[in-house]
Design a protein around this motif. Structure first.
Motif, PDB file in Angstrom:
ATOM      1  N   SER A   1     -17.471  12.702   4.348  1.00 13.74           N
ATOM      2  CA  SER A   1     -18.602  11.764   4.298  1.00 13.74           C
ATOM      3  C   SER A   1     -18.320  10.705   3.234  1.00 13.74           C
ATOM      4  CB  SER A   1     -19.902  12.515   3.995  1.00 13.74           C
ATOM      5  OG  SER A   1     -20.227  13.409   5.042  1.00 13.74           O
ATOM      6  N   ALA A   2     -17.436   9.787   3.564  1.00 19.46           N
ATOM      7  CA  ALA A   2     -16.891   8.837   2.597  1.00 19.46           C
ATOM      8  C   ALA A   2     -17.979   8.042   1.876  1.00 19.46           C
ATOM      9  CB  ALA A   2     -15.926   7.885   3.295  1.00 19.46           C
ATOM     10  N   LYS A   3     -17.909   8.033   0.545  1.00 22.63           N
ATOM     11  CA  LYS A   3     -18.807   7.211  -0.265  1.00 22.63           C
ATOM     12  C   LYS A   3     -18.410   5.739  -0.165  1.00 22.63           C
ATOM     13  CE  LYS A   3     -19.656  10.623  -3.953  1.00 22.63           C
ATOM     14  NZ  LYS A   3     -19.582  10.798  -5.429  1.00 22.63           N
ATOM     15  N   TRP A   4     -19.365   4.852  -0.485  1.00 30.35           N
ATOM     16  CA  TRP A   4     -19.136   3.401  -0.570  1.00 30.35           C
ATOM     17  C   TRP A   4     -18.394   2.872   0.660  1.00 30.35           C
ATOM     18  CZ3 TRP A   4     -16.726   6.382  -4.650  1.00 30.35           C
ATOM     19  CH2 TRP A   4     -17.642   6.747  -5.641  1.00 30.35           C
ATOM     20  N   VAL A   5     -18.803   3.368   1.817  1.00 30.47           N
ATOM     21  CA  VAL A   5     -18.048   3.080   3.038  1.00 30.47           C
ATOM     22  C   VAL A   5     -18.139   1.601   3.400  1.00 30.47           C
ATOM     23  CG1 VAL A   5     -19.951   3.613   4.654  1.00 30.47           C
ATOM     24  CG2 VAL A   5     -17.551   3.983   5.349  1.00 30.47           C
ATOM     25  N   GLU A   6     -17.018   1.065   3.861  1.00 35.45           N
ATOM     26  CA  GLU A   6     -16.989  -0.333   4.288  1.00 35.45           C
ATOM     27  C   GLU A   6     -16.507  -0.500   5.724  1.00 35.45           C
ATOM     28  OE1 GLU A   6     -14.136  -3.025   2.667  1.00 35.45           O
ATOM     29  OE2 GLU A   6     -12.772  -1.434   2.019  1.00 35.45           O
ATOM     30  N   GLY A   7     -16.049   0.567   6.366  1.00 33.21           N
ATOM     31  CA  GLY A   7     -15.644   0.383   7.746  1.00 33.21           C
ATOM     32  C   GLY A   7     -14.991   1.593   8.372  1.00 33.21           C
ATOM     33  N   LEU A   8     -14.825   1.493   9.673  1.00 35.35           N
ATOM     34  CA  LEU A   8     -14.083   2.465  10.471  1.00 35.35           C
ATOM     35  C   LEU A   8     -12.986   1.722  11.218  1.00 35.35           C
ATOM     36  CD1 LEU A   8     -16.966   4.556  12.110  1.00 35.35           C
ATOM     37  CD2 LEU A   8     -15.413   5.343  10.304  1.00 35.35           C
ATOM     38  N   ARG A   9     -11.774   2.239  11.127  1.00 36.62           N
ATOM     39  CA  ARG A   9     -10.660   1.691  11.901  1.00 36.62           C
ATOM     40  C   ARG A   9     -10.337   2.665  13.027  1.00 36.62           C
ATOM     41  NH1 ARG A   9      -6.771  -1.257   8.471  1.00 36.62           N
ATOM     42  NH2 ARG A   9      -8.372  -2.818   8.952  1.00 36.62           N
ATOM     43  N   ILE A  10     -10.477   2.211  14.258  1.00 36.71           N
ATOM     44  CA  ILE A  10     -10.219   3.064  15.421  1.00 36.71           C
ATOM     45  C   ILE A  10      -8.718   3.074  15.709  1.00 36.71           C
ATOM     46  CG2 ILE A  10     -10.809   3.512  17.825  1.00 36.71           C
ATOM     47  CD1 ILE A  10     -13.176   3.647  15.819  1.00 36.71           C
ATOM     48  N   MET A  11      -8.173   4.261  15.953  1.00 35.42           N
ATOM     49  CA  MET A  11      -6.727   4.417  16.138  1.00 35.42           C
ATOM     50  C   MET A  11      -6.430   5.289  17.351  1.00 35.42           C
ATOM     51  SD  MET A  11      -5.621   4.991  12.128  1.00 35.42           S
ATOM     52  CE  MET A  11      -6.395   6.610  12.047  1.00 35.42           C
ATOM     53  N   ASP A  12      -5.214   5.154  17.877  1.00 38.93           N
ATOM     54  CA  ASP A  12      -4.795   5.980  19.008  1.00 38.93           C
ATOM     55  C   ASP A  12      -4.012   7.208  18.559  1.00 38.93           C
ATOM     56  OD1 ASP A  12      -2.408   4.848  18.196  1.00 38.93           O
ATOM     57  OD2 ASP A  12      -1.867   4.030  20.166  1.00 38.93           O
ATOM     58  N   HIS A  13      -3.943   7.424  17.246  1.00 42.23           N
ATOM     59  CA  HIS A  13      -3.239   8.575  16.697  1.00 42.23           C
ATOM     60  C   HIS A  13      -3.955   9.021  15.427  1.00 42.23           C
ATOM     61  CE1 HIS A  13      -1.730   5.122  14.450  1.00 42.23           C
ATOM     62  NE2 HIS A  13      -1.438   5.956  13.469  1.00 42.23           N
ATOM     63  N   ASP A  14      -3.738  10.261  15.061  1.00 40.39           N
ATOM     64  CA  ASP A  14      -4.333  10.779  13.839  1.00 40.39           C
ATOM     65  C   ASP A  14      -3.424  10.458  12.655  1.00 40.39           C
ATOM     66  OD1 ASP A  14      -6.219  11.993  12.309  1.00 40.39           O
ATOM     67  OD2 ASP A  14      -5.763  14.033  12.943  1.00 40.39           O
ATOM     68  N   GLU A  15      -4.026  10.189  11.522  1.00 41.82           N
ATOM     69  CA  GLU A  15      -3.274   9.807  10.327  1.00 41.82           C
ATOM     70  C   GLU A  15      -4.057  10.300   9.121  1.00 41.82           C
ATOM     71  OE1 GLU A  15      -2.465   5.532   8.290  1.00 41.82           O
ATOM     72  OE2 GLU A  15      -1.812   5.735  10.376  1.00 41.82           O
ATOM     73  N   PRO A  16      -3.431  10.998   8.188  1.00 45.81           N
ATOM     74  CA  PRO A  16      -4.188  11.564   7.061  1.00 45.81           C
ATOM     75  C   PRO A  16      -4.718  10.499   6.117  1.00 45.81           C
ATOM     76  CG  PRO A  16      -1.837  11.876   6.731  1.00 45.81           C
ATOM     77  CD  PRO A  16      -2.012  11.344   8.127  1.00 45.81           C
ATOM     78  N   GLY A  17      -5.919  10.768   5.572  1.00 42.98           N
ATOM     79  CA  GLY A  17      -6.488   9.911   4.545  1.00 42.98           C
ATOM     80  C   GLY A  17      -6.080  10.396   3.167  1.00 42.98           C
ATOM     81  N   PHE A  18      -6.885  10.015   2.157  1.00 40.27           N
ATOM     82  CA  PHE A  18      -6.520  10.312   0.765  1.00 40.27           C
ATOM     83  C   PHE A  18      -6.377  11.809   0.500  1.00 40.27           C
ATOM     84  CE2 PHE A  18      -7.785  11.413  -3.574  1.00 40.27           C
ATOM     85  CZ  PHE A  18      -6.819  10.731  -4.297  1.00 40.27           C
ATOM     86  N   TRP A  19      -7.460  12.566   0.683  1.00 40.74           N
ATOM     87  CA  TRP A  19      -7.400  13.992   0.369  1.00 40.74           C
ATOM     88  C   TRP A  19      -6.545  14.763   1.363  1.00 40.74           C
ATOM     89  CZ3 TRP A  19      -7.921  15.546  -4.190  1.00 40.74           C
ATOM     90  CH2 TRP A  19      -8.903  15.063  -5.053  1.00 40.74           C
ATOM     91  N   GLU A  20      -6.521  14.319   2.596  1.00 39.29           N
ATOM     92  CA  GLU A  20      -5.703  14.994   3.610  1.00 39.29           C
ATOM     93  C   GLU A  20      -4.214  14.865   3.285  1.00 39.29           C
ATOM     94  OE1 GLU A  20      -9.635  13.840   5.141  1.00 39.29           O
ATOM     95  OE2 GLU A  20      -7.987  12.613   4.342  1.00 39.29           O
ATOM     96  N   SER A  21      -3.834  13.774   2.608  1.00 39.27           N
ATOM     97  CA  SER A  21      -2.438  13.592   2.179  1.00 39.27           C
ATOM     98  C   SER A  21      -2.131  14.376   0.909  1.00 39.27           C
ATOM     99  CB  SER A  21      -2.153  12.104   1.928  1.00 39.27           C
ATOM    100  OG  SER A  21      -2.276  11.357   3.125  1.00 39.27           O
ATOM    101  N   ASN A  22      -3.177  14.932   0.300  1.00 40.37           N
ATOM    102  CA  ASN A  22      -3.004  15.651  -0.962  1.00 40.37           C
ATOM    103  C   ASN A  22      -3.394  17.117  -0.862  1.00 40.37           C
ATOM    104  OD1 ASN A  22      -2.230  13.662  -3.305  1.00 40.37           O
ATOM    105  ND2 ASN A  22      -3.639  12.539  -1.992  1.00 40.37           N
ATOM    106  N   GLY A  23      -3.259  17.677   0.327  1.00 41.72           N
ATOM    107  CA  GLY A  23      -3.411  19.115   0.479  1.00 41.72           C
ATOM    108  C   GLY A  23      -4.659  19.604   1.166  1.00 41.72           C
TER     109      GLY A  23
END
Length: 203
Positions: free
Chosen positions: A165-187
């Motif tokens: 539930s991202a704080k200070w949200v400014e947008g959603l980027r729609i993609m055709d593939h999954d890609e890790p975000g900040f915490w997902e890239s850190n474990g």
């Protein structure tokens, strides 16, 4: 010795009878609303705030603060669950359903990246954002969302751990593939279902 308290030897918290079945495994009930943030807290003025949906869409869209608040608003009673093991029950937020925001956008991908002022990102599949499961909210329990909790606007995805539930949200980027975000890239786990205890990569 009586003044020494080790977090490793705290007594197991009892779950109230009325919350059995609502409390995910490994969680405890928190009456307050702890503040946890990755990095500094950005200062976002509503006059310059924008929310956009772009990426793999037919019609990229953007809303100003006034335009966003003119959209249909929903009150969302919910429980929220933090990966750090606290759960808050019976709270509520007010905002705009992601279903409403996606109307007319023409999403052509099954994945998204939520992006925040300050640079935070988190990936969320569209299946977890649609079907009345997610909102962009501007109020908490009837009051403007405080800055420390993501104000002026945050994403709300209450069925997943709260880092989604991202704080200070400014947008959603729609993609055709999954890609890790900040915490997902850190474990942290790629999806984060609290009832499956999906906290980390290995879960």
């Amino acid at each position: 010795m009586s003044g020494f308290i080790s977090r490793g030897f705290t007594r197991r918290r009892e779950v109230p009878d009325d919350l059995v079945g609502r409390l995910p495994p490994g969680q405890y009930v928190e009456k307050g609303f702890p503040v946890l943030t990755a990095g500094p807290t950005p200062q976002v003025d509503t006059g310059s705030w924008r929310f956009r949906i772009d990426g793999m869409v037919d019609n990229p869209s953007q809303w100003t603060w006034d335009e966003f608040n003119a959209l249909p608003q929903e009150n969302v009673p919910c429980d929220i669950h933090c990966v750090t093991k606290w759960s808050k029950f019976g709270t509520s937020f007010t905002g705009v359903s992601v279903d409403t925001l996606l109307e007319g956008v023409g999403a052509r991908g099954d994945y998204s990246m939520a992006m925040s002022y300050g640079g935070y990102t988190t990936n969320v599949a569209l299946a977890d954002l649609t079907g009345a499961k997610a909102w962009v909210v501007t109020q908490h329990e009837g009051e403007p969302l405080p800055r420390e909790h993501g104000g002026p606007a945050r994403l709300l995805v209450p069925h997943l751990y709260f880092w989604k539930s991202a704080k200070w949200v400014e947008g959603l980027r729609i993609m055709d593939h999954d890609e890790p975000g900040f915490w997902e890239s850190n474990g942290y786990h790629n999806r984060g279902d609290p009832f499956k205890e999906e906290r980390y990569w290995t879960d």
